[in-house]
Design a protein around this motif. Structure first.
Motif, PDB file in Angstrom:
ATOM      1  N   UNK A 164      29.869  13.240  49.852  1.00  0.00           N
ATOM      2  CA  UNK A 164      29.350  11.868  49.849  1.00  0.00           C
ATOM      3  C   UNK A 164      29.173  11.357  51.271  1.00  0.00           C
ATOM      4  N   UNK A 165      30.101  11.732  52.174  1.00  0.00           N
ATOM      5  CA  UNK A 165      29.959  11.338  53.573  1.00  0.00           C
ATOM      6  C   UNK A 165      28.706  11.944  54.194  1.00  0.00           C
ATOM      7  N   UNK A 166      28.404  13.180  53.836  1.00  0.00           N
ATOM      8  CA  UNK A 166      27.191  13.823  54.352  1.00  0.00           C
ATOM      9  C   UNK A 166      25.959  13.016  53.953  1.00  0.00           C
ATOM     10  N   UNK A 167      25.906  12.641  52.688  1.00  0.00           N
ATOM     11  CA  UNK A 167      24.757  11.869  52.215  1.00  0.00           C
ATOM     12  C   UNK A 167      24.719  10.496  52.875  1.00  0.00           C
ATOM     13  N   UNK A 206      21.922   7.603  55.893  1.00  0.00           N
ATOM     14  CA  UNK A 206      21.402   6.270  55.599  1.00  0.00           C
ATOM     15  C   UNK A 206      20.946   5.524  56.855  1.00  0.00           C
ATOM     16  N   UNK A 207      21.748   5.452  57.940  1.00  0.00           N
ATOM     17  CA  UNK A 207      21.276   4.713  59.122  1.00  0.00           C
ATOM     18  C   UNK A 207      19.983   5.264  59.702  1.00  0.00           C
ATOM     19  N   UNK A 208      19.847   6.590  59.745  1.00  0.00           N
ATOM     20  CA  UNK A 208      18.635   7.177  60.301  1.00  0.00           C
ATOM     21  C   UNK A 208      17.427   6.884  59.421  1.00  0.00           C
ATOM     22  N   UNK A 209      17.613   6.934  58.106  1.00  0.00           N
ATOM     23  CA  UNK A 209      16.506   6.628  57.198  1.00  0.00           C
ATOM     24  C   UNK A 209      16.083   5.168  57.352  1.00  0.00           C
ATOM     25  N   UNK A 214      11.053  14.830  55.847  1.00  0.00           N
ATOM     26  CA  UNK A 214      12.213  15.686  56.137  1.00  0.00           C
ATOM     27  C   UNK A 214      13.463  15.157  55.444  1.00  0.00           C
ATOM     28  N   UNK A 215      13.683  13.854  55.532  1.00  0.00           N
ATOM     29  CA  UNK A 215      14.873  13.273  54.908  1.00  0.00           C
ATOM     30  C   UNK A 215      14.822  13.400  53.391  1.00  0.00           C
ATOM     31  N   UNK A 216      13.632  13.386  52.814  1.00  0.00           N
ATOM     32  CA  UNK A 216      13.522  13.592  51.365  1.00  0.00           C
ATOM     33  C   UNK A 216      14.013  14.988  50.987  1.00  0.00           C
ATOM     34  N   UNK A 217      13.611  15.997  51.768  1.00  0.00           N
ATOM     35  CA  UNK A 217      14.099  17.361  51.532  1.00  0.00           C
ATOM     36  C   UNK A 217      15.614  17.431  51.711  1.00  0.00           C
ATOM     37  N   UNK A 218      16.098  16.881  52.820  1.00  0.00           N
ATOM     38  CA  UNK A 218      17.523  17.000  53.145  1.00  0.00           C
ATOM     39  C   UNK A 218      18.404  16.260  52.147  1.00  0.00           C
ATOM     40  N   UNK A 219      17.983  15.063  51.746  1.00  0.00           N
ATOM     41  CA  UNK A 219      18.788  14.295  50.787  1.00  0.00           C
ATOM     42  C   UNK A 219      18.803  14.968  49.418  1.00  0.00           C
TER      43      UNK A 219
END
Length: 230
Positions: free
Chosen positions: A175-178, A182-185, A214-219
């Protein structure tokens, strides 16, 4: 009398090419099934767009092979921050491959390979944090770098949850990883809105839009790792 030798048309050339394309597409789709392929898809999109925009920014008369190579190497390692960012990306690619192998047979993943992906990803996040510090992005260095690394190391080591973390909540460290994203998005979305409000040209929108892809893939990959940990 024998007939003269005649060259026959290569009737199977087109089907062979079509088969090759289908195999490539199927292979790409297969790699996107697990989190490793998703992580590396985001890594590849971000790296390709960064290099592409750097080369596109060259003057029209200065796009020879030497100039393109110089611009590419400058983007990858022209200063300490760029070099750290390239190093982090390379580590993330290796960790993505570890995840891919861990999930090659679907869920549940091979635990040893999954934890290796976590460990490498945590190291990559620390290097990313150094790159962000070099760019003056202290807040992102603490979240996308340090917090992300903490979550990955906690996942790799199967650490106990943080004090007060309830047992019926999703896995603490994943959960911390996800949450670290958030701040970068939010910063990317706000930056994109500012550009749109200012009437910026389309080329200026490519960087934030690419980051969001990129964030869509990573999340999505983060969520896949979070699901079996519940």
């Amino acid at each position: 009398m024998h007939r003269p030798f005649q060259m026959l048309p290569a009737r199977n050339a087109a089907p062979d090419a079509a088969t090759l394309v289908r195999d490539l597409v199927a292979g790409a789709r297969g790699r996107l099934v697990g989190p490793g392929g998703l992580y590396n898809a985001g890594n590849a999109v971000g790296l390709a767009m960064g290099v592409g925009l750097t080369v596109a920014a060259l003057p029209a008369g200065s796009r020879g092979l030497g100039e393109v190579l110089a611009a590419t190497f400058g983007y990858l390692g022209g200063n300490p921050a760029a070099l750290a960012l390239t190093g982090a990306t390379a580590i993330f690619f290796v960790s993505g491959e570890a995840y891919h192998r861990a999930w090659a047979q679907g869920a549940p993943p091979i635990e040893a390979l999954n934890r290796r992906g976590d460990l490498l990803s945590g190291i990559g996040a620390l290097v990313l944090g150094l790159a962000l510090l070099g760019l003056g992005q202290v807040a992102l260095a603490l979240t996308a770098g340090l917090l992300h690394a903490l979550g990955k190391f906690g996942s790799a080591g199967h650490w106990r949850p943080l004090r007060g973390w309830r047992g019926d909540w999703p896995d603490c460290w994943r959960s911390l990883v996800l949450a670290s994203r958030v701040p970068a998005v939010l910063a990317t979305v706000l930056g994109l809105l500012d550009l749109l409000a200012a009437g910026a040209p389309t080329v200026a929108l490519l960087t934030p839009l690419t980051l969001l892809v990129c964030y869509a893939f990573w999340c999505r990959a983060d969520l896949m790792l979070l699901a079996p940990a519940r």
